[in-house]
Write a protein that holds these residues in place. Structure first.
Motif, PDB file in Angstrom:
ATOM      1  N   VAL A  55      41.410  42.864  29.635  1.00 26.63           N
ATOM      2  CA  VAL A  55      40.383  42.428  28.691  1.00 26.63           C
ATOM      3  C   VAL A  55      40.481  40.922  28.505  1.00 26.63           C
ATOM      4  O   VAL A  55      41.528  40.412  28.070  1.00 26.63           O
ATOM      5  CB  VAL A  55      40.543  43.137  27.334  1.00 26.63           C
ATOM      6  CG1 VAL A  55      39.465  42.662  26.364  1.00 26.63           C
ATOM      7  CG2 VAL A  55      40.484  44.649  27.507  1.00 26.63           C
ATOM      8  N   GLU A  56      39.403  40.232  28.862  1.00 27.45           N
ATOM      9  CA  GLU A  56      39.353  38.784  28.688  1.00 27.45           C
ATOM     10  C   GLU A  56      38.692  38.438  27.351  1.00 27.45           C
ATOM     11  O   GLU A  56      37.855  39.186  26.845  1.00 27.45           O
ATOM     12  CB  GLU A  56      38.527  38.121  29.803  1.00 27.45           C
ATOM     13  CG  GLU A  56      39.001  38.387  31.205  1.00 27.45           C
ATOM     14  CD  GLU A  56      38.272  39.520  31.877  1.00 27.45           C
ATOM     15  OE1 GLU A  56      38.255  39.572  33.118  1.00 27.45           O
ATOM     16  OE2 GLU A  56      37.708  40.379  31.156  1.00 27.45           O
ATOM     17  N   SER A  57      39.060  37.282  26.835  1.00 22.18           N
ATOM     18  CA  SER A  57      38.424  36.762  25.623  1.00 22.18           C
ATOM     19  C   SER A  57      38.482  35.244  25.653  1.00 22.18           C
ATOM     20  O   SER A  57      39.213  34.664  26.459  1.00 22.18           O
ATOM     21  CB  SER A  57      39.114  37.296  24.366  1.00 22.18           C
ATOM     22  OG  SER A  57      40.464  36.884  24.337  1.00 22.18           O
ATOM     23  N   GLY A  58      37.699  34.629  24.773  1.00 22.77           N
ATOM     24  CA  GLY A  58      37.758  33.186  24.633  1.00 22.77           C
ATOM     25  C   GLY A  58      36.602  32.425  25.258  1.00 22.77           C
ATOM     26  O   GLY A  58      36.523  31.204  25.120  1.00 22.77           O
ATOM     27  N   GLY A  59      35.714  33.125  25.947  1.00 20.08           N
ATOM     28  CA  GLY A  59      34.567  32.436  26.528  1.00 20.08           C
ATOM     29  C   GLY A  59      33.589  31.996  25.454  1.00 20.08           C
ATOM     30  O   GLY A  59      33.728  32.326  24.275  1.00 20.08           O
ATOM     31  N   GLY A  60      32.589  31.228  25.869  1.00 24.69           N
ATOM     32  CA  GLY A  60      31.591  30.771  24.921  1.00 24.69           C
ATOM     33  C   GLY A  60      30.793  29.616  25.479  1.00 24.69           C
ATOM     34  O   GLY A  60      30.835  29.332  26.679  1.00 24.69           O
ATOM     35  N   ALA A  72      45.775  36.243  38.072  1.00 21.13           N
ATOM     36  CA  ALA A  72      44.868  35.221  38.583  1.00 21.13           C
ATOM     37  C   ALA A  72      43.592  35.188  37.763  1.00 21.13           C
ATOM     38  O   ALA A  72      43.251  36.155  37.079  1.00 21.13           O
ATOM     39  CB  ALA A  72      44.539  35.485  40.048  1.00 21.13           C
ATOM     40  N   TRP A  73      42.918  34.070  37.860  1.00 25.86           N
ATOM     41  CA  TRP A  73      41.573  33.917  37.310  1.00 25.86           C
ATOM     42  C   TRP A  73      40.617  33.628  38.471  1.00 25.86           C
ATOM     43  O   TRP A  73      40.927  32.818  39.343  1.00 25.86           O
ATOM     44  CB  TRP A  73      41.515  32.777  36.301  1.00 25.86           C
ATOM     45  CG  TRP A  73      42.209  33.073  35.007  1.00 25.86           C
ATOM     46  CD1 TRP A  73      43.497  32.748  34.668  1.00 25.86           C
ATOM     47  CD2 TRP A  73      41.658  33.750  33.875  1.00 25.86           C
ATOM     48  NE1 TRP A  73      43.773  33.189  33.396  1.00 25.86           N
ATOM     49  CE2 TRP A  73      42.657  33.798  32.884  1.00 25.86           C
ATOM     50  CE3 TRP A  73      40.404  34.300  33.590  1.00 25.86           C
ATOM     51  CZ2 TRP A  73      42.454  34.398  31.644  1.00 25.86           C
ATOM     52  CZ3 TRP A  73      40.203  34.887  32.350  1.00 25.86           C
ATOM     53  CH2 TRP A  73      41.222  34.936  31.392  1.00 25.86           C
ATOM     54  N   PHE A  74      39.488  34.303  38.428  1.00 25.10           N
ATOM     55  CA  PHE A  74      38.392  34.062  39.346  1.00 25.10           C
ATOM     56  C   PHE A  74      37.146  33.780  38.514  1.00 25.10           C
ATOM     57  O   PHE A  74      37.124  34.036  37.306  1.00 25.10           O
ATOM     58  CB  PHE A  74      38.139  35.298  40.229  1.00 25.10           C
ATOM     59  CG  PHE A  74      39.236  35.581  41.215  1.00 25.10           C
ATOM     60  CD1 PHE A  74      40.401  36.239  40.817  1.00 25.10           C
ATOM     61  CD2 PHE A  74      39.122  35.197  42.537  1.00 25.10           C
ATOM     62  CE1 PHE A  74      41.421  36.495  41.724  1.00 25.10           C
ATOM     63  CE2 PHE A  74      40.135  35.450  43.454  1.00 25.10           C
ATOM     64  CZ  PHE A  74      41.283  36.105  43.039  1.00 25.10           C
ATOM     65  N   TYR A  80      34.040  34.422  33.969  1.00 21.54           N
ATOM     66  CA  TYR A  80      35.430  34.284  34.373  1.00 21.54           C
ATOM     67  C   TYR A  80      36.134  35.635  34.256  1.00 21.54           C
ATOM     68  O   TYR A  80      36.033  36.308  33.216  1.00 21.54           O
ATOM     69  CB  TYR A  80      36.141  33.246  33.508  1.00 21.54           C
ATOM     70  CG  TYR A  80      35.780  31.830  33.904  1.00 21.54           C
ATOM     71  CD1 TYR A  80      34.515  31.320  33.627  1.00 21.54           C
ATOM     72  CD2 TYR A  80      36.692  31.019  34.566  1.00 21.54           C
ATOM     73  CE1 TYR A  80      34.172  30.025  34.009  1.00 21.54           C
ATOM     74  CE2 TYR A  80      36.360  29.726  34.949  1.00 21.54           C
ATOM     75  CZ  TYR A  80      35.096  29.240  34.669  1.00 21.54           C
ATOM     76  OH  TYR A  80      34.759  27.961  35.051  1.00 21.54           O
ATOM     77  N   TYR A  81      36.843  35.994  35.321  1.00 17.39           N
ATOM     78  CA  TYR A  81      37.531  37.267  35.402  1.00 17.39           C
ATOM     79  C   TYR A  81      39.038  37.044  35.561  1.00 17.39           C
ATOM     80  O   TYR A  81      39.441  36.153  36.310  1.00 17.39           O
ATOM     81  CB  TYR A  81      37.065  38.067  36.614  1.00 17.39           C
ATOM     82  CG  TYR A  81      35.602  38.415  36.625  1.00 17.39           C
ATOM     83  CD1 TYR A  81      34.670  37.565  37.208  1.00 17.39           C
ATOM     84  CD2 TYR A  81      35.148  39.613  36.070  1.00 17.39           C
ATOM     85  CE1 TYR A  81      33.326  37.880  37.236  1.00 17.39           C
ATOM     86  CE2 TYR A  81      33.808  39.941  36.091  1.00 17.39           C
ATOM     87  CZ  TYR A  81      32.904  39.072  36.667  1.00 17.39           C
ATOM     88  OH  TYR A  81      31.568  39.391  36.692  1.00 17.39           O
ATOM     89  N   CYS A  82      39.825  37.874  34.902  1.00 20.91           N
ATOM     90  CA  CYS A  82      41.238  37.871  35.227  1.00 20.91           C
ATOM     91  C   CYS A  82      41.545  39.095  36.078  1.00 20.91           C
ATOM     92  O   CYS A  82      40.813  40.101  36.047  1.00 20.91           O
ATOM     93  CB  CYS A  82      42.130  37.809  33.985  1.00 20.91           C
ATOM     94  SG  CYS A  82      42.234  39.303  33.032  1.00 20.91           S
TER      95      CYS A  82
END
Length: 125
Positions: A5-10, A37-39, A96-98
């Motif tokens: 679960v990603e968070s923090g975008g905006g 990793a981040w893609f 953005y994906y982890c």
């Protein structure tokens, strides 16, 4: 089923900063065993590698287009990986994906076993 679960975008203005976070949910994996990793994927483009970090956090690697601006890090005690993004540019706009994989770090997305659903980052000019 392991889910990240990603968070923090905006939405942020060019030159600004954001910090993304990613943590597993559901059947929790042994986080410290996994390379992370981040893609990212921009509209109409293929998903591309951004950064990766090994299980201990000592080894990191970045795509050329983020070197000096983004920093990947992890806190194994909190089961969380981070992507600090500074000096953001409009071309950084993407989902953005982890991702996680057991074993060594890789830059190819097909090598990763677990993925999050993504978090949108929009950089306005």
């Amino acid at each position: 089923q392991v889910q990240l679960v990603e968070s923090g975008g905006g939405l942020v203005q060019a030159g600004g900063s954001l910090r993304l976070s990613c943590a597993p949910s559901g059947r929790t994996l042994t986080f410290s065993y996994y390379a992370m990793a981040w893609f990212r994927q921009a509209p109409g483009k293929e998903r591309e590698f951004v950064a990766h970090i090994n299980w201990s956090g000592r080894i990191t690697y970045y795509a050329d287009f983020v070197k000096g601006r983004f920093t990947i890090s992890r806190d194994n005690a909190k089961n969380t990986v981070y992507l600090q993004m500074n000096s953001l540019k409009p071309e950084d706009t993407a989902v953005y994906y982890c991702a996680a994989r057991s074993g060594a770090t890789m830059t190819e997305d097909r090598e990763y076993h677990y993925w999050g659903q993504g978090t949108q980052v929009t950089v306005s000019s």
